[in-house]
Design a protein around this motif. Structure first.
Motif, PDB file in Angstrom:
ATOM      1  N   CYS A   5       0.133  -1.081  -0.037  1.00 25.98           N
ATOM      2  CA  CYS A   5       0.100  -0.493  -0.016  1.00 25.98           C
ATOM      3  C   CYS A   5       0.750   1.015   0.039  1.00 25.98           C
ATOM      4  N   LEU A   6       0.592   2.643  -0.966  1.00 25.59           N
ATOM      5  CA  LEU A   6       0.796   3.334  -0.777  1.00 25.59           C
ATOM      6  C   LEU A   6       1.546   4.231   0.601  1.00 25.59           C
ATOM      7  N   ASP A   7      -0.028   4.249   1.153  1.00 25.32           N
ATOM      8  CA  ASP A   7      -0.235   4.838   2.247  1.00 25.32           C
ATOM      9  C   ASP A   7       0.140   4.673   3.316  1.00 25.32           C
ATOM     10  N   CYS A   8       0.348   2.918   3.810  1.00 23.72           N
ATOM     11  CA  CYS A   8      -0.524   2.608   4.909  1.00 23.72           C
ATOM     12  C   CYS A   8       1.351   1.580   4.765  1.00 23.72           C
ATOM     13  N   GLU A  26      -5.397  -9.067 -12.319  1.00 20.37           N
ATOM     14  CA  GLU A  26      -5.919  -9.427 -11.940  1.00 20.37           C
ATOM     15  C   GLU A  26      -6.950  -8.573 -10.297  1.00 20.37           C
ATOM     16  N   HIS A  27      -5.601  -8.542  -9.781  1.00 22.59           N
ATOM     17  CA  HIS A  27      -5.358  -8.130  -8.427  1.00 22.59           C
ATOM     18  C   HIS A  27      -6.231  -6.078  -8.772  1.00 22.59           C
ATOM     19  N   LYS A  28      -5.678  -5.552  -9.739  1.00 21.93           N
ATOM     20  CA  LYS A  28      -5.995  -4.176 -10.104  1.00 21.93           C
ATOM     21  C   LYS A  28      -7.802  -4.384 -10.488  1.00 21.93           C
ATOM     22  N   ASP A  29      -7.922  -5.509 -11.229  1.00 23.68           N
ATOM     23  CA  ASP A  29      -9.184  -5.407 -11.804  1.00 23.68           C
ATOM     24  C   ASP A  29     -10.560  -5.359 -10.363  1.00 23.68           C
ATOM     25  N   ALA A  30      -9.639  -6.458  -9.172  1.00 25.15           N
ATOM     26  CA  ALA A  30     -10.731  -6.996  -8.196  1.00 25.15           C
ATOM     27  C   ALA A  30     -11.149  -5.087  -7.337  1.00 25.15           C
ATOM     28  N   HIS A  43      -9.561  -3.439   1.403  1.00 25.45           N
ATOM     29  CA  HIS A  43      -8.181  -2.444   1.624  1.00 25.45           C
ATOM     30  C   HIS A  43      -8.914  -1.293   1.060  1.00 25.45           C
ATOM     31  N   VAL A  44      -8.080  -1.452   0.458  1.00 22.27           N
ATOM     32  CA  VAL A  44      -9.379   0.071  -0.805  1.00 22.27           C
ATOM     33  C   VAL A  44     -10.172   0.793  -0.989  1.00 22.27           C
ATOM     34  N   ALA A  50      -4.432   3.639  -2.195  1.00 19.91           N
ATOM     35  CA  ALA A  50      -3.696   3.794  -3.072  1.00 19.91           C
ATOM     36  C   ALA A  50      -2.449   2.468  -2.884  1.00 19.91           C
ATOM     37  N   ILE A  51      -2.589   1.353  -4.084  1.00 21.46           N
ATOM     38  CA  ILE A  51      -2.085   0.096  -3.844  1.00 21.46           C
ATOM     39  C   ILE A  51      -1.093   0.430  -4.679  1.00 21.46           C
ATOM     40  N   GLY A  52       0.110  -0.010  -4.098  1.00 20.87           N
ATOM     41  CA  GLY A  52       1.261   0.338  -4.950  1.00 20.87           C
ATOM     42  C   GLY A  52       1.733  -1.153  -6.057  1.00 20.87           C
ATOM     43  N   PHE A  53       1.086  -0.907  -7.297  1.00 21.56           N
ATOM     44  CA  PHE A  53       0.785  -2.302  -7.771  1.00 21.56           C
ATOM     45  C   PHE A  53       1.839  -1.829  -8.801  1.00 21.56           C
ATOM     46  N   ILE A  54       2.578  -0.915  -9.179  1.00 26.13           N
ATOM     47  CA  ILE A  54       3.584  -1.081  -9.835  1.00 26.13           C
ATOM     48  C   ILE A  54       5.091  -1.097  -9.051  1.00 26.13           C
ATOM     49  N   HIS A  55       4.980  -1.204  -7.614  1.00 28.01           N
ATOM     50  CA  HIS A  55       5.640  -1.966  -6.705  1.00 28.01           C
ATOM     51  C   HIS A  55       5.984  -3.406  -6.316  1.00 28.01           C
TER      52      HIS A  55
END
Length: 81
Positions: A5-8, A26-30, A43-44, A50-55
């Protein structure tokens, strides 16, 4: 693999035999569909973070399900400590 997560301090740990790129998609779609069965989507929805999918990164590789399960559980245990 892990996705932060980018925020916690929330970090999602998972395991897959598919490519990381496909699984992250698939996580992004969820998240987009607010899937109630997805820990990341929950969580979102609950925190508006914001989730750090690029990370997203692969932590390690294993050849079979039992090895992936063991590695996933040991990483989750370590992250709680």
């Amino acid at each position: 693999y892990k996705i932060p997560c980018l925020d916690c301090n929330f970090v999602y740990y998972g395991q897959t035999k598919r490519s990381l790129k496909k699984r992250v998609g698939e996580h992004k779609d969820a998240v987009k569909n607010q899937d109630p069965n997805s820990k990341i989507a929950q969580h979102v929805k609950e925190t508006n973070h914001a989730i750090g999918f690029i990370h997203a990164v692969a932590i390690t590789q294993a050849k079979n399900f039992k090895q992936r399960l063991y590695m996933n559980s040991s990483h989750c245990f370590i992250s709680v400590l």
